[in-house]
Design a protein around this motif. Structure first.
Motif, PDB file in Angstrom:
ATOM      1  N   GLU A 107       0.825  -1.208   0.000  1.00 56.24           N
ATOM      2  CA  GLU A 107       0.000   0.000   0.000  1.00 56.24           C
ATOM      3  C   GLU A 107       0.859   1.257   0.000  1.00 56.24           C
ATOM      4  N   ALA A 108       2.017   1.199   0.658  1.00 54.24           N
ATOM      5  CA  ALA A 108       2.902   2.356   0.707  1.00 54.24           C
ATOM      6  C   ALA A 108       3.767   2.475  -0.544  1.00 54.24           C
ATOM      7  N   GLY A 109       3.683   1.500  -1.449  1.00 52.38           N
ATOM      8  CA  GLY A 109       4.462   1.549  -2.678  1.00 52.38           C
ATOM      9  C   GLY A 109       5.931   1.274  -2.468  1.00 52.38           C
ATOM     10  N   LYS A 110       6.273   0.528  -1.416  1.00 49.01           N
ATOM     11  CA  LYS A 110       7.678   0.279  -1.097  1.00 49.01           C
ATOM     12  C   LYS A 110       8.092  -1.158  -1.372  1.00 49.01           C
ATOM     13  N   THR A 111       7.244  -1.923  -2.066  1.00 49.30           N
ATOM     14  CA  THR A 111       7.557  -3.319  -2.350  1.00 49.30           C
ATOM     15  C   THR A 111       8.147  -3.424  -3.747  1.00 49.30           C
ATOM     16  N   ALA A 112       9.291  -4.036  -3.868  1.00 50.58           N
ATOM     17  CA  ALA A 112       9.941  -4.255  -5.159  1.00 50.58           C
ATOM     18  C   ALA A 112       9.968  -5.750  -5.451  1.00 50.58           C
ATOM     19  N   LEU A 113       9.840  -6.102  -6.692  1.00 51.92           N
ATOM     20  CA  LEU A 113       9.832  -7.501  -7.104  1.00 51.92           C
ATOM     21  C   LEU A 113      11.241  -7.929  -7.502  1.00 51.92           C
ATOM     22  N   ASN A 114      11.640  -9.089  -7.007  1.00 53.77           N
ATOM     23  CA  ASN A 114      12.903  -9.704  -7.418  1.00 53.77           C
ATOM     24  C   ASN A 114      12.576 -10.664  -8.557  1.00 53.77           C
ATOM     25  N   GLU A 115      12.514 -10.149  -9.775  1.00 50.47           N
ATOM     26  CA  GLU A 115      11.973 -10.906 -10.892  1.00 50.47           C
ATOM     27  C   GLU A 115      13.019 -11.807 -11.528  1.00 50.47           C
ATOM     28  N   GLU A 116      12.556 -12.993 -11.941  1.00 52.04           N
ATOM     29  CA  GLU A 116      13.379 -13.960 -12.647  1.00 52.04           C
ATOM     30  C   GLU A 116      12.450 -14.907 -13.391  1.00 52.04           C
ATOM     31  N   ALA A 117      13.004 -15.712 -14.274  1.00 45.15           N
ATOM     32  CA  ALA A 117      12.203 -16.707 -14.990  1.00 45.15           C
ATOM     33  C   ALA A 117      11.901 -17.867 -14.049  1.00 45.15           C
ATOM     34  N   VAL A 118      10.616 -18.120 -13.803  1.00 42.44           N
ATOM     35  CA  VAL A 118      10.177 -19.109 -12.820  1.00 42.44           C
ATOM     36  C   VAL A 118       9.319 -20.153 -13.526  1.00 42.44           C
ATOM     37  N   ASP A 119       9.520 -21.431 -13.167  1.00 41.69           N
ATOM     38  CA  ASP A 119       8.698 -22.520 -13.705  1.00 41.69           C
ATOM     39  C   ASP A 119       7.476 -22.694 -12.808  1.00 41.69           C
ATOM     40  N   LEU A 120       6.294 -22.435 -13.361  1.00 33.03           N
ATOM     41  CA  LEU A 120       5.067 -22.549 -12.569  1.00 33.03           C
ATOM     42  C   LEU A 120       4.857 -23.975 -12.072  1.00 33.03           C
ATOM     43  N   ARG A 121       5.205 -24.968 -12.889  1.00 28.81           N
ATOM     44  CA  ARG A 121       5.010 -26.356 -12.453  1.00 28.81           C
ATOM     45  C   ARG A 121       5.825 -26.651 -11.198  1.00 28.81           C
TER      46      ARG A 121
ATOM     47  N   ALA B  52       8.596 -13.627 -12.773  1.00 27.23           N
ATOM     48  CA  ALA B  52       7.902 -13.321 -11.519  1.00 27.23           C
ATOM     49  C   ALA B  52       8.899 -13.367 -10.373  1.00 27.23           C
ATOM     50  N   ASP B  53       8.431 -12.909  -9.204  1.00 32.06           N
ATOM     51  CA  ASP B  53       9.190 -13.020  -7.956  1.00 32.06           C
ATOM     52  C   ASP B  53       8.880 -14.392  -7.369  1.00 32.06           C
ATOM     53  N   ASP B  54       9.887 -15.268  -7.311  1.00 31.30           N
ATOM     54  CA  ASP B  54       9.650 -16.666  -6.918  1.00 31.30           C
ATOM     55  C   ASP B  54       9.068 -16.757  -5.508  1.00 31.30           C
ATOM     56  N   ARG B  55       9.591 -15.989  -4.568  1.00 29.32           N
ATOM     57  CA  ARG B  55       9.103 -16.083  -3.186  1.00 29.32           C
ATOM     58  C   ARG B  55       7.665 -15.598  -3.081  1.00 29.32           C
ATOM     59  N   LYS B  56       7.366 -14.486  -3.737  1.00 31.23           N
ATOM     60  CA  LYS B  56       5.996 -13.959  -3.657  1.00 31.23           C
ATOM     61  C   LYS B  56       5.023 -14.840  -4.433  1.00 31.23           C
ATOM     62  N   LEU B  57       5.489 -15.489  -5.513  1.00 34.70           N
ATOM     63  CA  LEU B  57       4.631 -16.417  -6.243  1.00 34.70           C
ATOM     64  C   LEU B  57       4.235 -17.589  -5.351  1.00 34.70           C
ATOM     65  N   LYS B  58       5.203 -18.148  -4.652  1.00 35.00           N
ATOM     66  CA  LYS B  58       4.882 -19.253  -3.733  1.00 35.00           C
ATOM     67  C   LYS B  58       4.001 -18.773  -2.593  1.00 35.00           C
ATOM     68  N   GLN B  59       4.226 -17.543  -2.122  1.00 34.91           N
ATOM     69  CA  GLN B  59       3.378 -16.992  -1.056  1.00 34.91           C
ATOM     70  C   GLN B  59       1.920 -16.917  -1.519  1.00 34.91           C
ATOM     71  N   MET B  60       1.683 -16.494  -2.772  1.00 32.21           N
ATOM     72  CA  MET B  60       0.318 -16.429  -3.292  1.00 32.21           C
ATOM     73  C   MET B  60      -0.300 -17.824  -3.374  1.00 32.21           C
ATOM     74  N   ILE B  61       0.474 -18.804  -3.887  1.00 30.30           N
ATOM     75  CA  ILE B  61      -0.062 -20.163  -4.037  1.00 30.30           C
ATOM     76  C   ILE B  61      -0.388 -20.750  -2.673  1.00 30.30           C
ATOM     77  N   VAL B  62       0.514 -20.586  -1.680  1.00 29.16           N
ATOM     78  CA  VAL B  62       0.277 -21.132  -0.334  1.00 29.16           C
ATOM     79  C   VAL B  62      -0.951 -20.476   0.296  1.00 29.16           C
ATOM     80  N   ASN B  63      -1.128 -19.157   0.122  1.00 33.79           N
ATOM     81  CA  ASN B  63      -2.302 -18.484   0.675  1.00 33.79           C
ATOM     82  C   ASN B  63      -3.592 -19.075   0.109  1.00 33.79           C
ATOM     83  N   LEU B  64      -3.636 -19.265  -1.206  1.00 33.58           N
ATOM     84  CA  LEU B  64      -4.857 -19.784  -1.836  1.00 33.58           C
ATOM     85  C   LEU B  64      -5.117 -21.231  -1.431  1.00 33.58           C
TER      86      LEU B  64
END
Length: 684
Positions: free
Chosen positions: A504-518, A552-564
């Protein structure tokens, strides 16, 4: 056009404007009344002339059409005679009995007398290759005179033209000639052997059959009946009556033989006869209109003064200030509301320059500023004490042209609106400041809470594992396990709050890399396998056979999947199924979905669960615990990736949550062989 003029200060009582009705009447009479009458008279004459021209044009068009029809009628009669000549010329018997051995009895019996009695042929001539007449029959009797003697020398030209035609088919030649002074339709056809005949005749040495049919009353009557020509007859080329339709029939040498005349139809005269009453009626109507215009105009001008006074009264009693600006930029009049706005009476305002009363918002003169704009603009009204009042001005441009007329300015005091706008801006800035302060407070508090929580979790884990020696009492071990579990849960909640506050504060940056969704999905499934087994749920993967790589950001991608997946496991009753998969999305996107067979979400609660700390069941007796941060945090994280979170749910039917990654983030898409379904945990 009536121009508004200010009244003198002494004469001003109620309204601020008046009109000179007498001067207006004279101007209107000069500019409108006399031209209007002249236009009406000219209109009547123009209508009469147009009707006459239209009638004459129709007569000319009809005559041209009838001339074309008459020419077609003569051609049709010649075509009939030509067909008859071809029938007898393209016959071996004709060659044998007329050219080879000249059997006059056969010719009289089969051609001359027969065609005279049965086909109305008035003369039959047969010419050999040297144009000598070998057979002649005129009016049913044998004739000794040559063809050129009876029909004139042009018949030899006609025969020569026919003889020089192609060998086959037979091409007859046609003309109009005179026989004993009577016009005749004449056709010449070369004598040609039949197809497959043994006779051999050179095309240039062929004999010619000449048939003549009179243009008599019978033929003319037939032409008139068939082609709708009224009273057709033949006259000399210089004896045609005036006004008659005429068609000059010329011979093969171009000299006139006779003239076909008839009484032409005149649809234009009929049109004129039909329209004449209407034209007279229009003329009478125009005269009545001119008289009516002259009479009504006087009454209109008398009422003009009354209307002007009513309009002036309306302007004076309007709540908005009204300023009339003349063509020279001076004030032509103001109403009472304008007097109050400017703080000066109309007597001192009228005649003043517009720039003395109004200024642009930047302080410059208003006259040039207004000239470059249309619609509503913001200005400042100048008062005698030097103060400025903010106003909104609507410009009403002059209607019409001709003499210079006044432009109207409608002014509205917007002091209260400006004050309300200032208050709203200050409130919005205060709200934004409070939101930033809240986000910073949450972030700071989360950091402050994580430090002691890490100590609590670490020491409780040491006690639970009895790393420093036995505790002694099993109850203490149970307490340590509860402390560790509660601390871990609280740390998760604080981490979620911190992540949401940073976003919300706009202070989050993505550590982007090529990630395998599988690989990400499989890792998260392994992490939650024991929790699903404990809840007696089937966990099913529906993944493509080949890797699907996105940026995508690998850590945040896994965080989204675990939340759901955690939400799906939490809200699905024992025996249910939780599915997670990757499929094609719209417009080249990739969709990662988590679907369950749980309790579902009511439509009225969907927006609520997407808000931070929003719960579908907010009562104190709810069955399922939670903070309400999972879905809002997941949506914030997917939106950081430029994607979207899609929610599809119904009570009792389960919930499907889809993370849609845009096409721009797809590195390697889904193969065409489709997803592979694999059930990794069955219900216990």
């Amino acid at each position: 056009m009536l121009s508004v003029t200010p009244s003198s200060p002494e004469a001003r009582s109620e309204p601020g404007w008046s009109i000179d009705a007498g001067a207006a009447d004279a101007g209107l009479r000069r500019r409108f009344r006399l031209p209007a009458v002249a236009v009406l008279a000219a209109g009547g004459l123009l209508i009469t002339a147009l009707v006459h021209v239209a009638a004459r044009g129709q007569n000319e068009v009809a005559l041209d059409q009838q001339i074309h029809v008459a020419r077609s009628a003569i051609d049709a009669e010649l075509d009939k005679l030509a067909e008859l000549a071809v029938d007898y010329a393209w016959w071996d018997e004709s060659i044998l009995n007329l050219i080879d051995r000249t059997d006059l009895a056969w010719a009289d019996r089969n051609i001359g007398t027969y065609l005279h009695e049965n086909a109305g042929v008035s003369a039959t001539f047969v010419l050999d290759a040297g144009d000598a007449t070998v057979y002649a029959m005129v009016a049913g009797g044998l004739e000794t005179a040559a063809a050129e003697t009876r029909l004139g020398p042009p018949v030899l030209d006609l025969a020569g033209t026919a003889r020089s035609g192609p060998a086959r088919p037979v091409v007859p030649r046609r003309a109009v000639m005179a026989l004993d002074g009577a016009p005749q339709l004449v056709v010449a056809a070369p004598l040609t052997p039949e197809p497959g005949s043994s006779l051999a005749v050179e095309p240039g040495r062929r004999g010619v059959l000449v048939l003549a049919r009179p243009l008599d009353r019978e033929v003319l009557t037939r032409i008139g009946a068939r082609f709708l020509l009224d009273g057709p007859m033949l006259v000399g080329s210089h004896a045609a009556p005036d006004g008659a339709g005429r068609l000059v029939l010329a011979g093969i040498d171009g000299e006139p033989v006779t003239t076909l005349v008839w009484q032409p139809s005149r649809p234009g005269d009929a049109l004129l006869a039909r329209l004449l009453p209407a034209v007279l009626a229009v003329g009478a109507l125009i005269a009545m209109l001119a008289w009516r215009v002259n009479r009504v105009w006087s009454g209109a001008v008398r009422r003009l003064g009354q209307v002007d006074r009513q309009l002036a009264a309306i302007l004076d009693h309007a709540t908005d200030a009204v300023v009339m600006v003349g063509a020279d930029g001076g004030i032509a009049g103001i109403n009472r509301a304008a007097e109050q706005l400017f703080g000066r009476p109309a007597a001192t305002a009228v005649g003043a320059d517009l720039d003395d009363l109004l200024r642009s918002t930047c302080g410059g003169p208003a006259n040039g500023y207004l000239g470059a704009r249309r619609g509503a603009v913001e200005l400042s009204a100048c008062r005698p004490d030097g103060s400025l009042v903010p106003v909104e001005a609507s410009i009403v441009p002059p209607a019409g042209g001709g003499e210079p007329v006044a432009t109207m300015l409608i002014l509205r005091d917007v002091t209260r609106c400006k004050e309300a706008e200032r208050v709203l801006v200050e409130a919005r800035e205060a709200a934004e400041l409070a939101s930033r302060a809240k986000s910073e407070f949450v972030a700071n508090m989360s950091h402050e809470l994580r430090t002691p929580l890490n100590a609590i979790i670490g020491f409780s884990e040491i006690i639970k594992a009895e790393m420093m020696g036995p505790v002694g009492s099993p109850v203490y071990l149970s307490y340590a396990a509860d402390i560790h579990a509660s601390g871990s849960h609280l740390l998760t909640v604080i981490n979620d709050i911190l992540d949401l506050a940073r976003i919300e504060a706009g202070k989050t940056a993505l550590n982007e890399e090529a990630v395998d969704l599988r690989a990400c999905v499989s890792a998260c499934v392994r992490l939650l396998r024991e929790r699903a087994a404990a809840a007696a749920l089937s966990l099913v993967e529906e993944l493509p056979r080949r890797p699907v790589r996105i940026v995508a950001d690998d850590r945040k991608l896994k965080q989204m999947i675990v939340n759901l997946m955690s939400n799906a496991i939490k809200f699905t009753p024992p025996g249910g199924v939780v599915r997670i998969g990757v499929v094609h999305g719209a417009e080249g996107a990739v969709d990662l979905f988590v679907a369950d067979t749980g309790i579902g979400i009511a439509p009225e609660h969907r927006e609520q669960v997407m808000q931070p700390f929003g719960l579908a069941d907010g009562s104190g007796t709810r069955r399922y615990d939670g903070t309400g941060l999972g879905l809002p945090l997941t949506r914030a994280l997917i939106e950081l990736h430029g994607g979207a979170l899609l929610l599809d749910s119904a009570p009792g039917s389960g919930t499907t949550v889809t993370l849609r990654f845009p096409r721009a983030r797809v590195v390697a898409g889904i193969a065409e062989d489709g997803p592979r379904s694999c059930e990794v945990m069955e219900a216990c």
